[in-house]
Design a protein around this motif. Sequence first.
Motif, short mmCIF file in Angstrom:
data_model
loop_
_atom_site.label_atom_id
_atom_site.label_comp_id
_atom_site.label_asym_id
_atom_site.label_seq_id
_atom_site.Cartn_x
_atom_site.Cartn_y
_atom_site.Cartn_z
N ASP A 173 0.98 -1.31 -0.15
CA ASP A 173 -0.01 0.02 0.01
C ASP A 173 0.83 1.24 -0.10
O ASP A 173 0.47 1.98 -0.87
CB ASP A 173 -0.93 0.03 1.31
CG ASP A 173 -2.34 -0.79 0.95
OD1 ASP A 173 -2.37 -1.23 0.01
OD2 ASP A 173 -2.80 -1.19 1.96
N GLY A 174 2.06 1.24 0.85
CA GLY A 174 2.89 2.40 0.93
C GLY A 174 3.52 2.60 -0.16
O GLY A 174 3.77 3.76 -0.77
N LEU A 175 4.14 1.85 -1.15
CA LEU A 175 4.62 1.81 -2.45
C LEU A 175 3.72 2.40 -3.36
O LEU A 175 4.24 3.41 -4.19
CB LEU A 175 5.22 0.52 -2.98
CG LEU A 175 6.52 -0.01 -2.02
CD1 LEU A 175 6.85 -1.47 -2.63
CD2 LEU A 175 7.77 0.97 -2.25
N GLN A 176 2.48 1.94 -3.33
CA GLN A 176 1.59 2.50 -4.38
C GLN A 176 1.20 4.13 -4.15
O GLN A 176 1.16 4.95 -4.92
CB GLN A 176 0.01 1.90 -4.28
CG GLN A 176 0.20 0.65 -5.02
CD GLN A 176 -1.04 -0.04 -4.80
OE1 GLN A 176 -2.00 0.33 -5.48
NE2 GLN A 176 -1.40 -0.86 -4.00
N LEU A 177 1.15 4.37 -2.78
CA LEU A 177 1.04 5.81 -2.49
C LEU A 177 2.31 6.73 -2.77
O LEU A 177 2.15 7.94 -3.39
CB LEU A 177 0.57 6.02 -0.78
CG LEU A 177 0.37 7.15 -0.27
CD1 LEU A 177 -0.70 7.90 -1.14
CD2 LEU A 177 0.03 7.24 0.98
N GLN A 178 3.47 6.14 -2.50
CA GLN A 178 4.80 7.01 -2.66
C GLN A 178 4.82 7.10 -4.31
O GLN A 178 5.17 8.17 -4.69
CB GLN A 178 5.80 5.99 -2.15
CG GLN A 178 5.91 6.19 -0.71
CD GLN A 178 7.17 5.56 -0.30
OE1 GLN A 178 8.16 6.03 -0.52
NE2 GLN A 178 7.09 4.46 0.50
N TRP A 179 4.58 5.97 -4.97
CA TRP A 179 4.65 6.04 -6.44
C TRP A 179 3.74 7.17 -7.18
O TRP A 179 4.07 7.59 -8.11
CB TRP A 179 4.43 4.72 -7.15
CG TRP A 179 4.41 4.73 -8.56
CD1 TRP A 179 5.64 4.73 -9.43
CD2 TRP A 179 3.30 4.72 -9.42
NE1 TRP A 179 5.46 4.88 -10.70
CE2 TRP A 179 3.96 4.85 -10.57
CE3 TRP A 179 2.04 4.83 -9.40
CZ2 TRP A 179 3.37 4.81 -11.96
CZ3 TRP A 179 1.27 4.82 -10.48
CH2 TRP A 179 1.89 4.94 -11.97
N LEU A 180 2.25 7.28 -6.77
CA LEU A 180 1.54 8.38 -7.13
C LEU A 180 2.18 9.71 -6.87
O LEU A 180 1.98 10.46 -7.74
CB LEU A 180 0.14 7.99 -6.42
CG LEU A 180 -0.54 6.93 -6.94
CD1 LEU A 180 -1.73 6.51 -5.91
CD2 LEU A 180 -1.07 6.98 -8.38
N LEU A 181 2.55 9.80 -5.80
CA LEU A 181 3.20 11.07 -5.40
C LEU A 181 4.57 11.40 -6.11
O LEU A 181 4.70 12.58 -6.49
CB LEU A 181 3.36 11.35 -3.72
CG LEU A 181 2.23 11.14 -2.89
CD1 LEU A 181 2.69 10.97 -1.73
CD2 LEU A 181 1.28 12.35 -3.12
N HIS A 182 5.38 10.56 -6.19
CA HIS A 182 6.68 10.85 -7.03
C HIS A 182 7.01 9.39 -7.71
O HIS A 182 8.09 8.82 -7.57
CB HIS A 182 7.60 11.10 -5.89
CG HIS A 182 8.89 11.90 -6.53
ND1 HIS A 182 9.32 11.83 -7.63
CD2 HIS A 182 9.75 12.61 -6.00
CE1 HIS A 182 10.15 12.45 -7.98
NE2 HIS A 182 10.65 12.92 -6.77
N PRO A 183 6.34 9.16 -8.98
CA PRO A 183 6.63 8.26 -9.75
C PRO A 183 8.15 8.01 -10.11
O PRO A 183 8.63 6.89 -10.15
CB PRO A 183 5.79 8.48 -11.19
CG PRO A 183 4.89 9.47 -10.76
CD PRO A 183 5.60 10.12 -9.74
N ASP A 184 9.28 9.14 -10.29
CA ASP A 184 10.39 8.80 -10.87
C ASP A 184 11.30 8.28 -9.58
O ASP A 184 12.36 7.69 -9.78
CB ASP A 184 11.10 9.99 -11.38
CG ASP A 184 10.18 10.51 -12.59
OD1 ASP A 184 9.81 9.59 -13.20
OD2 ASP A 184 10.23 11.53 -12.85
N ALA A 185 10.69 8.31 -8.29
CA ALA A 185 11.52 8.22 -7.27
C ALA A 185 11.34 6.84 -6.53
O ALA A 185 12.12 6.36 -5.94
CB ALA A 185 11.07 9.20 -6.01
N VAL A 186 10.24 6.13 -7.21
CA VAL A 186 9.98 4.70 -6.46
C VAL A 186 9.76 3.80 -7.65
O VAL A 186 9.03 4.03 -8.56
CB VAL A 186 8.70 5.01 -5.63
CG1 VAL A 186 8.27 3.61 -4.94
CG2 VAL A 186 8.82 6.08 -4.72
N ASN A 187 10.36 2.36 -7.39
CA ASN A 187 9.94 1.59 -8.41
C ASN A 187 9.41 0.54 -7.76
O ASN A 187 10.12 -0.26 -6.66
CB ASN A 187 11.24 1.03 -9.06
CG ASN A 187 11.08 -0.24 -9.99
OD1 ASN A 187 10.49 -1.00 -9.91
ND2 ASN A 187 11.64 0.22 -11.10
#
Length: 209
Positions: A173-187
Motif C-alpha cells: 500500500d505504501g509503495l503505491q501511495l509513494q509512486w503516485l506522489l513521486h513516480p520517478d523516485a519509486v520503483n
Amino acid sequence: MSAMTTAKKPRGPYAAADAMRRAILVAATDVFAESGYRAGSIKTIAERVGITDAGVLHHFGNKSALLAAVLEWRDERISPLLPEPGDSGIATFAGLLRVAEYIPTEPGIARLHCTLLAESTDPSHPAHDFFVERYDRTRGELLHAFHQAAGEGHLKAGVAPELAAAATLALMDGLQLQWLLHPDAVNIRETLAGHFLALVDMPDMPQMA
C-alpha cells in the motif's frame, strides 16, 4: 473437429449495452479515483460518458452498486496476475511482483485503491466491508505463503511469518501511495522484490528482482 465451441460475443443491442457499461465503468473509475466516492457524482460520470444521470442508473441501479461494479472490474483486471490457491510461497510472492509490475501501467487503479482505502476507514462507507474482507483475506494468504516458505526451508532465520505478512501488506500500500506522489523516485516492483529477498532465502529468488 474439436468438441469445444468458441463463446459468441454479444451482438446488436447486447454489444451496445456492454460497451456502454464498460464506458461507464471507465469513467466511474476515474471520477472515484480523482474525487473519492462521496464527492464523485453520478452527474460527473454521466457527463464524461456523454449520457444522462438516468442513463448511468439504468445500467447500475444506484451509486453504491456502481462502486461495487467498479471494484469488481478492478479485480477482474488484476486477478489473472495473482497466484492460484495452493501455489507455493515463492509462487505467491512472484504473483505479487507481477501485480507490482502491472500497477504503473494503470495508474488509475492505484489512485482508485488509495483514495477509496482512505475513505473506507469510515465504517459507514459502502466499500468499508469490501476492504475489511480484502485485507483479512490477503493477510491470511500472505501468512500462509510465509509459513509455506518456512516449511520449505526458505524463510530466513529470525523472520516471523505473522510480522512478515503484515509488513508486506503495508509495504504494498505504501509503495503505491509513494509512486503516485513521486513516480520517478519509486520503483514498486524492485522495492517489493528487495523486501522478499530480505526475508526469503532461495537460489532462484534473484531472478525476481
